[in-house]
Design an enzyme around this catalytic site. Structure first.
Site, PDB file in Angstrom:
ATOM      1  N   SER A 143       0.800  -7.808  -4.949  1.00 46.20           N
ATOM      2  CA  SER A 143       1.980  -8.085  -4.118  1.00 46.20           C
ATOM      3  C   SER A 143       2.125  -9.591  -4.011  1.00 46.20           C
ATOM      4  O   SER A 143       1.135 -10.325  -4.141  1.00 46.20           O
ATOM      5  CB  SER A 143       1.783  -7.486  -2.716  1.00 46.20           C
ATOM      6  OG  SER A 143       2.751  -7.988  -1.806  1.00 46.20           O
ATOM      7  N   TYR A 156      -2.910  -5.489   5.149  1.00 48.41           N
ATOM      8  CA  TYR A 156      -2.283  -5.429   3.825  1.00 48.41           C
ATOM      9  C   TYR A 156      -2.457  -6.754   3.097  1.00 48.41           C
ATOM     10  O   TYR A 156      -2.885  -6.790   1.940  1.00 48.41           O
ATOM     11  CB  TYR A 156      -0.803  -5.087   3.978  1.00 48.41           C
ATOM     12  CG  TYR A 156      -0.048  -4.929   2.677  1.00 48.41           C
ATOM     13  CD1 TYR A 156      -0.159  -3.761   1.935  1.00 48.41           C
ATOM     14  CD2 TYR A 156       0.777  -5.944   2.208  1.00 48.41           C
ATOM     15  CE1 TYR A 156       0.531  -3.600   0.749  1.00 48.41           C
ATOM     16  CE2 TYR A 156       1.485  -5.796   1.023  1.00 48.41           C
ATOM     17  CZ  TYR A 156       1.357  -4.627   0.297  1.00 48.41           C
ATOM     18  OH  TYR A 156       2.045  -4.486  -0.890  1.00 48.41           O
TER      19      TYR A 156
END
Length: 255
Positions: A143, A156
């Protein structure tokens, strides 16, 4: 680019980016093990469609955070499809929560799936690639938040930052076995994980402002980069992160 003669494992392939990658790989000639934990019906239907169209595919249920299930998935793939030449670590979860309110359970869940799961799959597939003597390619779907802060998503971001360094270490350690390791770092992508954003006009407007190209990505645009990294066209590419974010991490406003 083609993957003829290759066998690929794609984790979390029942929906979103993983689903698009599995489709792209099959279209490029690969046999594909479609891993799922949720989205079972979608994963099985995709495998059936690939097989009916003359490809070779297998839907495999496995919790990527459990070493025994991961090992069994790689073993089944090797036995039934004839090898393991490509791994795409795509399975992942996220949940918005203020950092001071994150529970131990939520921390463990996100880190276990996003980071530990990627490690376990990398290790199992890497061993199979090493033992075959044919090398291979490992592509982690990371990401932009392996570098770019994301308030309310502490676990995350921590897991994706860890995935960046896991990739870099693995690229060095596995290079003698001709195994390449790279990350793909998507920005905002129109997938089920972003349903809340997609249904919020204000958020969509703000995204169009902070993404230089002015829109979210389609899953297929991420899949195309994964295909390149999995293919022999990227034979001299290892140890790097490739952003697929429409320039989002470069966004800046003049003062």
């Amino acid at each position: 680019m083609d993957l003829k003669g290759k066998v690929a494992v794609v984790t979390g392939a029942g929906s979103g980016i993983g689903y698009a990658i599995a489709q792209r790989f099959a279209a490029a000639g690969a046999a594909v093990a479609i891993n799922y934990f949720g989205y079972e019906n979608e994963a099985r239907a995709l495998a059936e469609r690939m097989n009916s169209q003359g490809g070779r595919a297998l839907a495999v249920k496995a919790d990527v955070a459990k070493a025994g299930e991961v090992a069994a998935m790689v073993e089944q793939t090797t036995r039934e499809l004839g090898g393991c030449h490509v791994l795409v670590n795509n399975a992942g979860v996220e949940k918005a929560m203020p950092l001071l309110d994150v529970t131990e359970e939520e921390w463990d869940k996100e880190v276990s799936i996003n980071l530990k799961g990627a490690f376990l799959c990398l290790q199992a597939a890497g061993r199979a690639m090493r033992d075959s003597g044919q090398g291979g390619s490992i592509v982690n779907i990371s990401s932009i938040h392996e570098d770019f802060p994301f308030p309310l998503h502490g676990p995350y971001c921590a897991s994706k930052g860890g995935l960046r360094m896991l990739m870099r270490n693995a690229a060095l350690e596995l290079a003698p076995y001709q195994i390449r390791v790279n990350n793909v770092a998507p920005g905002a992508v129109a997938t089920p994980i972003n349903t809340g954003t997609l249904n919020d006009p204000a958020k969509m407007q703000r995204l169009s402002e902070i993404i230089p190209v002015g829109r979210m990505a389609k899953p297929e645009e991420v899949a195309d980069v994964a295909l390149f990294l999995a293919s022999d066209s990227a034979s001299y590419v290892t140890g790097s992160t490739y952003y697929v974010d429409g320039g989002m991490v470069r966004y800046a406003e003049p003062l």
